[in-house]
Design a protein around this motif. Structure first.
Motif, PDB file in Angstrom:
ATOM      1  N   MET A 192       0.817  -1.187   0.000  1.00 41.94           N
ATOM      2  CA  MET A 192       0.000   0.000   0.000  1.00 41.94           C
ATOM      3  C   MET A 192       0.868   1.261   0.000  1.00 41.94           C
ATOM      4  SD  MET A 192      -3.096   0.381  -0.449  1.00 41.94           S
ATOM      5  CE  MET A 192      -4.636  -0.122   0.193  1.00 41.94           C
ATOM      6  N   THR A 210       3.783   1.497  -1.169  1.00 40.27           N
ATOM      7  CA  THR A 210       4.405   1.571  -2.481  1.00 40.27           C
ATOM      8  C   THR A 210       3.466   2.240  -3.477  1.00 40.27           C
ATOM      9  OG1 THR A 210       5.634  -0.425  -2.007  1.00 40.27           O
ATOM     10  CG2 THR A 210       5.516   0.236  -4.298  1.00 40.27           C
ATOM     11  N   ASP A 211       2.168   1.899  -3.411  1.00 37.98           N
ATOM     12  CA  ASP A 211       1.189   2.520  -4.303  1.00 37.98           C
ATOM     13  C   ASP A 211       1.123   4.024  -4.073  1.00 37.98           C
ATOM     14  OD1 ASP A 211       0.586   0.041  -5.345  1.00 37.98           O
ATOM     15  OD2 ASP A 211      -1.239  -0.227  -4.151  1.00 37.98           O
ATOM     16  N   ALA A 212       1.107   4.431  -2.812  1.00 43.64           N
ATOM     17  CA  ALA A 212       1.046   5.856  -2.493  1.00 43.64           C
ATOM     18  C   ALA A 212       2.312   6.566  -2.968  1.00 43.64           C
ATOM     19  CB  ALA A 212       0.848   6.053  -0.996  1.00 43.64           C
ATOM     20  N   GLN A 250       4.252   5.628  -5.406  1.00 48.27           N
ATOM     21  CA  GLN A 250       4.223   5.654  -6.875  1.00 48.27           C
ATOM     22  C   GLN A 250       3.267   6.742  -7.369  1.00 48.27           C
ATOM     23  OE1 GLN A 250       2.957   2.003  -8.730  1.00 48.27           O
ATOM     24  NE2 GLN A 250       3.859   2.568 -10.681  1.00 48.27           N
ATOM     25  N   GLU A 251       2.114   6.864  -6.717  1.00 46.28           N
ATOM     26  CA  GLU A 251       1.157   7.892  -7.126  1.00 46.28           C
ATOM     27  C   GLU A 251       1.726   9.289  -6.876  1.00 46.28           C
ATOM     28  OE1 GLU A 251      -3.527   9.127  -6.688  1.00 46.28           O
ATOM     29  OE2 GLU A 251      -2.776   7.392  -5.591  1.00 46.28           O
ATOM     30  N   GLN A 308       4.880  10.062  -6.919  1.00 44.61           N
ATOM     31  CA  GLN A 308       5.902  10.275  -7.945  1.00 44.61           C
ATOM     32  C   GLN A 308       5.245  10.659  -9.279  1.00 44.61           C
ATOM     33  OE1 GLN A 308       8.297   6.833  -8.836  1.00 44.61           O
ATOM     34  NE2 GLN A 308       9.802   8.014  -9.962  1.00 44.61           N
ATOM     35  N   GLN A 309       4.143   9.986  -9.622  1.00 50.40           N
ATOM     36  CA  GLN A 309       3.426  10.306 -10.856  1.00 50.40           C
ATOM     37  C   GLN A 309       2.863  11.725 -10.805  1.00 50.40           C
ATOM     38  OE1 GLN A 309       0.569   7.154 -10.954  1.00 50.40           O
ATOM     39  NE2 GLN A 309       1.970   5.706 -11.948  1.00 50.40           N
ATOM     40  N   GLN A 341      -5.621  10.724 -14.277  1.00 53.25           N
ATOM     41  CA  GLN A 341      -5.548   9.348 -13.777  1.00 53.25           C
ATOM     42  C   GLN A 341      -6.790   8.557 -14.187  1.00 53.25           C
ATOM     43  OE1 GLN A 341      -2.353   8.945 -13.187  1.00 53.25           O
ATOM     44  NE2 GLN A 341      -2.622   7.996 -11.202  1.00 53.25           N
ATOM     45  N   GLU A 377      -6.895   5.263 -16.589  1.00 53.86           N
ATOM     46  CA  GLU A 377      -7.523   4.003 -16.179  1.00 53.86           C
ATOM     47  C   GLU A 377      -8.537   3.540 -17.222  1.00 53.86           C
ATOM     48  OE1 GLU A 377      -8.097   0.564 -14.345  1.00 53.86           O
ATOM     49  OE2 GLU A 377      -6.531   2.011 -13.864  1.00 53.86           O
ATOM     50  N   ARG A 430      -6.593   2.058 -20.040  1.00 49.05           N
ATOM     51  CA  ARG A 430      -6.090   0.721 -19.685  1.00 49.05           C
ATOM     52  C   ARG A 430      -7.191  -0.333 -19.798  1.00 49.05           C
ATOM     53  NH1 ARG A 430      -2.851   3.218 -14.801  1.00 49.05           N
ATOM     54  NH2 ARG A 430      -0.807   3.408 -15.778  1.00 49.05           N
TER      55      ARG A 430
END
Length: 86
Positions: free
Chosen positions: A1, A3-5, A7-8, A10-11, A39, A43, A46
């Motif tokens: 979790m 890591t997701d935050a 990464q978001e 960073q994006q 975002q 999505e 994708r």
């Protein structure tokens, strides 16, 4: 979790950096709203391409014959130049 935050974040940082570099001026709220819209669009994209990627992963594809592709494109171009319907 976490890591997701990360990464978001960073994006988001990259997204905002691109906007600043292009000369865009916006408030923090506008930047967040624009990023969220981006975002959401990403999505949707994708989800749209997922069936094709799944078929590709299963080996359900045909190799592109580039010469045939170019021939057909030239034919369509010629028809349009002459005013024919494609």
């Amino acid at each position: 979790m976490a890591t997701d935050a990360a990464q978001e974040l960073q994006q988001f940082h990259q997204f905002i950096g691109q906007r600043i570099a292009s000369g865009s001026e916006m408030s923090i709220a506008e930047a967040v709203a624009e990023f969220q819209a981006y975002q959401a669009e990403l999505e949707r994209f994708r989800e749209e391409i997922k069936p094709g990627l799944d078929r590709l992963a299963r080996g359900e594809y045909e190799e592109l014959d580039i010469e045939e592709f170019k021939r057909l494109a030239r034919e369509r171009w010629d028809k349009r130049r002459r005013g024919d319907q494609a």
